[in-house]
Design a protein around this motif. Structure first.
Motif, PDB file in Angstrom:
ATOM      1  N   TYR A 130      46.497 -14.365  14.521  1.00 57.66           N
ATOM      2  CA  TYR A 130      47.818 -14.944  14.763  1.00 57.66           C
ATOM      3  C   TYR A 130      48.912 -14.206  14.004  1.00 57.66           C
ATOM      4  CZ  TYR A 130      46.082 -16.931  10.480  1.00 57.66           C
ATOM      5  OH  TYR A 130      45.516 -17.066   9.235  1.00 57.66           O
ATOM      6  N   TRP A 131      48.558 -13.377  13.006  1.00 62.45           N
ATOM      7  CA  TRP A 131      49.524 -12.563  12.275  1.00 62.45           C
ATOM      8  C   TRP A 131      49.917 -11.309  13.048  1.00 62.45           C
ATOM      9  CZ3 TRP A 131      47.681 -12.278   6.449  1.00 62.45           C
ATOM     10  CH2 TRP A 131      48.253 -13.343   5.743  1.00 62.45           C
ATOM     11  N   ARG A 132      49.161 -10.969  14.039  1.00 59.85           N
ATOM     12  CA  ARG A 132      49.408  -9.721  14.749  1.00 59.85           C
ATOM     13  C   ARG A 132      50.685  -9.810  15.582  1.00 59.85           C
ATOM     14  NH1 ARG A 132      45.167  -6.800  13.608  1.00 59.85           N
ATOM     15  NH2 ARG A 132      43.170  -7.838  13.200  1.00 59.85           N
ATOM     16  N   ASP A 133      51.206  -8.636  15.957  1.00 59.33           N
ATOM     17  CA  ASP A 133      52.419  -8.607  16.781  1.00 59.33           C
ATOM     18  C   ASP A 133      52.179  -9.266  18.134  1.00 59.33           C
ATOM     19  OD1 ASP A 133      53.806  -7.217  14.804  1.00 59.33           O
ATOM     20  OD2 ASP A 133      53.160  -5.269  15.575  1.00 59.33           O
ATOM     21  N   LEU A 134      50.938  -9.140  18.639  1.00 63.41           N
ATOM     22  CA  LEU A 134      50.582  -9.721  19.936  1.00 63.41           C
ATOM     23  C   LEU A 134      49.345 -10.608  19.764  1.00 63.41           C
ATOM     24  CD1 LEU A 134      50.904  -6.485  22.125  1.00 63.41           C
ATOM     25  CD2 LEU A 134      52.604  -8.317  21.892  1.00 63.41           C
ATOM     26  N   PRO A 135      49.518 -11.828  19.244  1.00 60.21           N
ATOM     27  CA  PRO A 135      48.351 -12.701  19.067  1.00 60.21           C
ATOM     28  C   PRO A 135      47.544 -12.823  20.351  1.00 60.21           C
ATOM     29  CG  PRO A 135      50.300 -13.689  18.066  1.00 60.21           C
ATOM     30  CD  PRO A 135      50.770 -12.482  18.823  1.00 60.21           C
ATOM     31  N   LEU A 136      46.237 -12.797  20.229  1.00 61.86           N
ATOM     32  CA  LEU A 136      45.253 -12.875  21.303  1.00 61.86           C
ATOM     33  C   LEU A 136      45.207 -11.597  22.124  1.00 61.86           C
ATOM     34  CD1 LEU A 136      43.102 -14.535  22.834  1.00 61.86           C
ATOM     35  CD2 LEU A 136      44.922 -15.343  24.325  1.00 61.86           C
ATOM     36  N   PHE A 137      46.354 -11.162  22.690  1.00 65.61           N
ATOM     37  CA  PHE A 137      46.368 -10.024  23.600  1.00 65.61           C
ATOM     38  C   PHE A 137      45.959  -8.721  22.912  1.00 65.61           C
ATOM     39  CE2 PHE A 137      49.932 -12.667  25.525  1.00 65.61           C
ATOM     40  CZ  PHE A 137      49.109 -13.245  26.469  1.00 65.61           C
ATOM     41  N   GLU A 138      46.409  -8.524  21.672  1.00 63.75           N
ATOM     42  CA  GLU A 138      46.118  -7.268  20.969  1.00 63.75           C
ATOM     43  C   GLU A 138      44.628  -7.102  20.710  1.00 63.75           C
ATOM     44  OE1 GLU A 138      47.497  -5.038  16.823  1.00 63.75           O
ATOM     45  OE2 GLU A 138      48.770  -6.583  17.719  1.00 63.75           O
ATOM     46  N   GLY A 139      43.991  -8.163  20.222  1.00 64.03           N
ATOM     47  CA  GLY A 139      42.562  -8.090  19.947  1.00 64.03           C
ATOM     48  C   GLY A 139      41.758  -7.813  21.197  1.00 64.03           C
ATOM     49  N   ILE A 140      42.083  -8.515  22.281  1.00 62.05           N
ATOM     50  CA  ILE A 140      41.365  -8.310  23.538  1.00 62.05           C
ATOM     51  C   ILE A 140      41.590  -6.896  24.054  1.00 62.05           C
ATOM     52  CG2 ILE A 140      41.266  -9.031  25.960  1.00 62.05           C
ATOM     53  CD1 ILE A 140      41.833 -11.871  25.033  1.00 62.05           C
ATOM     54  N   ALA A 141      42.813  -6.377  23.927  1.00 65.08           N
ATOM     55  CA  ALA A 141      43.110  -5.025  24.403  1.00 65.08           C
ATOM     56  C   ALA A 141      42.273  -3.978  23.681  1.00 65.08           C
ATOM     57  CB  ALA A 141      44.600  -4.714  24.229  1.00 65.08           C
ATOM     58  N   TYR A 142      41.963  -4.208  22.420  1.00 71.02           N
ATOM     59  CA  TYR A 142      41.124  -3.274  21.671  1.00 71.02           C
ATOM     60  C   TYR A 142      39.636  -3.535  21.882  1.00 71.02           C
ATOM     61  CZ  TYR A 142      44.882  -1.032  19.024  1.00 71.02           C
ATOM     62  OH  TYR A 142      45.974  -0.294  18.655  1.00 71.02           O
ATOM     63  N   GLY A 143      39.293  -4.614  22.582  1.00 71.23           N
ATOM     64  CA  GLY A 143      37.893  -4.908  22.861  1.00 71.23           C
ATOM     65  C   GLY A 143      37.227  -5.816  21.853  1.00 71.23           C
ATOM     66  N   ALA A 144      37.999  -6.420  20.935  1.00 70.78           N
ATOM     67  CA  ALA A 144      37.412  -7.306  19.929  1.00 70.78           C
ATOM     68  C   ALA A 144      36.827  -8.538  20.605  1.00 70.78           C
ATOM     69  CB  ALA A 144      38.464  -7.725  18.903  1.00 70.78           C
ATOM     70  N   VAL A 145      35.581  -8.866  20.295  1.00 71.24           N
ATOM     71  CA  VAL A 145      34.893  -9.974  20.955  1.00 71.24           C
ATOM     72  C   VAL A 145      35.067 -11.295  20.205  1.00 71.24           C
ATOM     73  CG1 VAL A 145      33.161  -8.464  21.999  1.00 71.24           C
ATOM     74  CG2 VAL A 145      32.710  -9.514  19.755  1.00 71.24           C
ATOM     75  N   SER A 146      35.949 -11.315  19.222  1.00 69.82           N
ATOM     76  CA  SER A 146      36.145 -12.529  18.443  1.00 69.82           C
ATOM     77  C   SER A 146      37.586 -12.593  17.956  1.00 69.82           C
ATOM     78  CB  SER A 146      35.174 -12.556  17.248  1.00 69.82           C
ATOM     79  OG  SER A 146      35.295 -13.749  16.517  1.00 69.82           O
ATOM     80  N   THR A 147      38.142 -13.797  17.932  1.00 66.11           N
ATOM     81  CA  THR A 147      39.511 -13.995  17.472  1.00 66.11           C
ATOM     82  C   THR A 147      39.580 -15.280  16.671  1.00 66.11           C
ATOM     83  OG1 THR A 147      41.835 -13.985  18.188  1.00 66.11           O
ATOM     84  CG2 THR A 147      40.284 -15.297  19.496  1.00 66.11           C
ATOM     85  N   GLU A 148      40.729 -15.578  16.070  1.00 64.23           N
ATOM     86  CA  GLU A 148      40.824 -16.798  15.280  1.00 64.23           C
ATOM     87  C   GLU A 148      42.246 -17.325  15.227  1.00 64.23           C
ATOM     88  OE1 GLU A 148      40.951 -16.731  10.833  1.00 64.23           O
ATOM     89  OE2 GLU A 148      40.283 -14.654  11.083  1.00 64.23           O
ATOM     90  N   ALA A 149      42.349 -18.627  15.031  1.00 58.90           N
ATOM     91  CA  ALA A 149      43.643 -19.273  14.848  1.00 58.90           C
ATOM     92  C   ALA A 149      43.519 -20.313  13.746  1.00 58.90           C
ATOM     93  CB  ALA A 149      44.095 -19.933  16.150  1.00 58.90           C
ATOM     94  N   ASP A 150      44.380 -20.224  12.745  1.00 57.34           N
ATOM     95  CA  ASP A 150      44.468 -21.260  11.712  1.00 57.34           C
ATOM     96  C   ASP A 150      45.369 -22.363  12.241  1.00 57.34           C
ATOM     97  OD1 ASP A 150      43.060 -19.433  10.250  1.00 57.34           O
ATOM     98  OD2 ASP A 150      44.473 -19.325   8.579  1.00 57.34           O
ATOM     99  N   VAL A 151      44.899 -23.595  12.235  1.00 55.30           N
ATOM    100  CA  VAL A 151      45.680 -24.686  12.817  1.00 55.30           C
ATOM    101  C   VAL A 151      46.047 -25.732  11.777  1.00 55.30           C
ATOM    102  CG1 VAL A 151      44.734 -24.354  15.129  1.00 55.30           C
ATOM    103  CG2 VAL A 151      43.588 -25.930  13.562  1.00 55.30           C
TER     104      VAL A 151
END
Length: 406
Positions: A130-151
């Protein structure tokens, strides 16, 4: 003499032309009416009419960063929701009019196709995504198979004491002080985009698509990190307001409580942080039917690599431990690894024994807190985790470096 005059006239002519050019460089003046004054330069808008570049993954991210100052006028003039970069990128992914779903079913023109065509999934977790410039989209674009969100639970400031789940939302962020409960919420950054992407590639009956174009069978591990003190209310909100649309659409991995079987789907939700440990809460008091009364458990508690069987059987799919705790258990330290430039063979053997216990329990593994600097040490430890320790999900901050490593 005539030759001198001729050269003099020529020089004067050239100086005159040079003066005209200089006077008109900014397009705001003319020289005695010799050349007309130009109006304001028309802004270049290479992003205004883009629909399907054909560039994906990291190259797509590079393209948008390079042309960030050439945003479409309608985006520049509006107040950004997340940022101009995020809004422009999402506008490209979603297409003209910000439509969430194409009128005609065409997975090959979907958001997934735009993001991940020719992108190979890599065993990487997008740490603090969620700190990234493009939350969710950036990780998927690089092929990362895991993501996270602090709620975090965010209450309306106008409410009195004794609020209920209808009065609060889940905002996403690392620090409670800097939460944006309007734009940076769990649904706006994660659950709604996930469903939109999956709807676009599952519009044809009998065809099952995931978030990775070339590997539709891959799941995306979605870590929900509980930050607020009231984890029961956080969990209720998560299940009722955010995950239910994904569960109803059949996109969530689940444990079949009737057949005692794990069924993998496009998104696998892992509860981490201060999540409820009591399965009675997780299943909403329906041990045989699950939270949604469907006979399925759609979320999984994060287990501990150092004690992988501490939680109830079948409650977990992934175990996790911190890098520093594992080093301490194995008689090593950050300082020792830094001096050696990698994990020693004895440390590798020790940590691997813990990893194997998790694997024997049917759990995938993730280690967080490994060094990110210096880069050569980070890459060495990453490589050892994947190749020698056989860690399943690599915790990473620098996705670009990781994508070039694996």
């Amino acid at each position: 003499m005539n030759g001198v005059k001729s050269w003099t006239v020529t020089l004067v002519f050239y100086f005159l032309i040079l003066a005209v050019l200089i006077a008109n460089l900014d397009g705001s003046s003319s020289l005695y009416g010799i050349l007309p004054k130009r109006g304001p330069a028309s802004p270049r808008q290479p992003l205004a009419h883009l629909q399907h570049l054909g560039v994906t993954g990291g190259k797509l991210l590079d393209f948008f960063q390079e042309h960030l100052l050439e945003l479409p006028e309608h985006i520049e003039s509006s107040s950004p929701r997340i940022s101009l970069y995020y809004d422009a990128f999402k506008n490209y992914l979603y297409g003209p009019g910000d439509n969430a779903r194409p009128v005609n079913c065409n997975p090959d023109r979907s958001i997934v196709a735009k993001l991940t065509r020719d992108v190979q999934p890599i065993p990487v977790h997008s740490h603090n995504d969620y700190w990234r410039d493009l939350p969710l989209f950036e990780g998927i674009a690089y092929g990362a198979v895991s993501t996270e969100a602090d709620v975090w639970l965010v209450h309306s400031p106008s409410l009195a004491d004794g609020v209920t789940s209808e009065d609060v939302i889940l905002a996403v962020g690392h620090n409670e002080v800097f939460l944006d409960p309007v734009h940076r919420t769990l649904d706006q950054l994660y659950t709604v985009p996930l469903k939109t992407m999956l709807d676009q590639v599952n519009c044809r009956e009998g065809h099952r698509g995931g978030l990775f174009y070339d590997s539709p069978e891959n799941t995306l591990f979605f870590y929900i990190d509980f930050k607020s003190e009231d984890n029961v209310l956080t969990y209720k909100l998560l299940m009722d307001n955010y995950l239910k649309p994904l569960a109803d659409a059949g996109y969530l991995t689940y444990y079949d409580l009737h057949n005692n079987e794990l069924v993998w789907n496009q998104v696998t939700v892992v509860l981490t942080g201060d999540f409820p440990k009591d399965l009675n809460i997780v299943d909403n008091g329906n041990a045989d039917r699950g939270y949604y009364n469907t006979g399925k458990r759609h979320v999984f508690q994060e287990a501990d690599i150092l004690d992988p069987t501490a939680l109830d059987t079948n409650a977990s799919v992934v175990s996790t431990a911190s890098y520093s705790r594992l080093l301490e258990k194995c008689g090593s330290s950050d300082k020792e690894v830094l001096s050696q430039g990698q994990l020693s063979s004895a440390t590798v053997k020790c940590i691997r024994s813990y990893i194997e216990k998790s694997h024997d329990a049917g759990l995938k593994t993730r280690i967080w807190g490994a060094p990110n600097w210096p880069k050569n040490l980070a890459v060495n430890v990453w490589t050892q985790q994947v190749k020698e320790l056989e860690v399943d999900i690599l915790n990473v901050d620098d996705l670009k470096v990781a994508s070039n490593t694996f």
